[in-house]
Design an enzyme around this catalytic site. Structure first.
Site, short mmCIF file in Angstrom:
data_model
loop_
_atom_site.label_atom_id
_atom_site.label_comp_id
_atom_site.label_asym_id
_atom_site.label_seq_id
_atom_site.Cartn_x
_atom_site.Cartn_y
_atom_site.Cartn_z
N SER A 36 0.73 -1.28 -0.07
CA SER A 36 0.14 -0.01 -0.18
C SER A 36 0.92 1.27 -0.11
CB SER A 36 -0.79 -0.17 1.05
OG SER A 36 -2.02 0.99 1.09
N ASP A 160 -5.72 -2.82 -2.96
CA ASP A 160 -4.56 -2.54 -2.00
C ASP A 160 -3.87 -3.79 -1.33
OD1 ASP A 160 -3.90 -1.70 0.97
OD2 ASP A 160 -4.35 0.30 -0.38
#
Length: 275
Positions: A36, A160
């Site tokens: 991320s 993500d």
């Protein structure tokens, strides 16, 4: 030596302070792993593992309040949500930021080996990007569900990396490294308690899901591998309750960088790493 950089949105500024403390002491990675926002921070260091690059990363973070990824007006957010029916923001701003920083660089051409993780929708599993376009890989690893759109790469769609491995310590432990430095955003420091409200049910469930791999890795160390979890310097047990995916949260960037820098500097000096 491996640097592991976890996810956490605007709280990723803490990792910049940690990187600053490490670089000032000449501690450089042989491998960088990111998830991320940690993929973005890690990519900068892997591209240029010198203090000057961390200074540039710090300036980038400070400037995000005006150039941020999540700065659309409420009206614009509603328009994007109505058109897409899946997310509030376009990833055009993030893509532009990454292209300005990295251009058309490929992962395999970076100064330090770099890998970042994303969640494959079609295969319902983690996918590690170890080669190919750096921009596309970081964009995929940073595609926060509901906020940013899935990123299509090679016939798959990615979300993500925090969905599958928020702080990828276990990946580092199998890399053959002797030392692992864990850079995180502070949420793993917050103790969890049984929920008392519907909102707390969601928060606790989410935190268990994102932490369990990290906790398992720490509880099952590999013989001969040192793991250093750097401190954020955030005050209180609720490390930083002011998480925002907008300008309010980005206004705290400088404070977070400085707190993590000071706390990590103290930690590293206790470990024998003087400036």
């Amino acid at each position: 030596m491996v640097f592991v950089l976890g996810g956490g949105g605007p709280l990723g500024a803490y990792e910049v302070g940690m990187l600053k403390a490490l670089m000032e002491r000449g501690i450089q990675p042989d491998l960088v792993l990111g998830s991320s926002v940690g993929a973005l921070n890690g990519a900068v260091v892997a591209a240029d593992p010198r203090p000057a690059a961390v200074h540039r990363l710090e300036q980038l973070w400070v400037s995000l309040r005006e150039r941020g990824v999540f700065k659309d007006t409420l009206f614009a957010q509603m328009g994007t949500a109505l058109r897409s029916r899946t997310h509030l923001f376009s990833n055009a701003a993030l893509r532009g930021l990454l292209e300005r920083e990295f251009g058309d660089r490929r992962i395999e051409d970076l100064a330090v080996p770099f890998e970042c993780v994303a969640a494959s929708i079609e295969r319902a599993t983690e996918h590690w990007f170890c080669s190919g376009s750096l921009v596309e890989a970081v964009l995929a690893s940073s595609a926060v569900p509901g906020l940013l759109p899935p990123v299509p790469i090679g016939g798959e769609h990615f979300l993500d990396g925090g969905l599958v491995d928020s702080v990828p310590v276990d990946r580092a432990l199998t890399s053959g490294a002797g030392t692992v430095y864990v850079l995180h955003v502070g949420r793993i420091d917050q103790p969890l308690k049984p929920p008392r409200t519907p909102r707390e049910v969601a928060v606790v469930a989410f935190e268990i899901a994102r932490r369990h791999r990290f906790v398992h890795a720490l509880n099952n160390p590999v013989p001969g591998v040192e793991i250093h979890v750097l401190p954020t310097g955030a005050q209180g047990s609720a490390a930083d309750p002011r998480l925002r995916y907008g300008r309010r949260g980005l206004g705290l960037v400088q404070e977070r960088i400085e707190r993590a820098y000071q706390a990590s500097s103290v930690y590293l000096e206790k470990q024998g790493h003087a400036r």
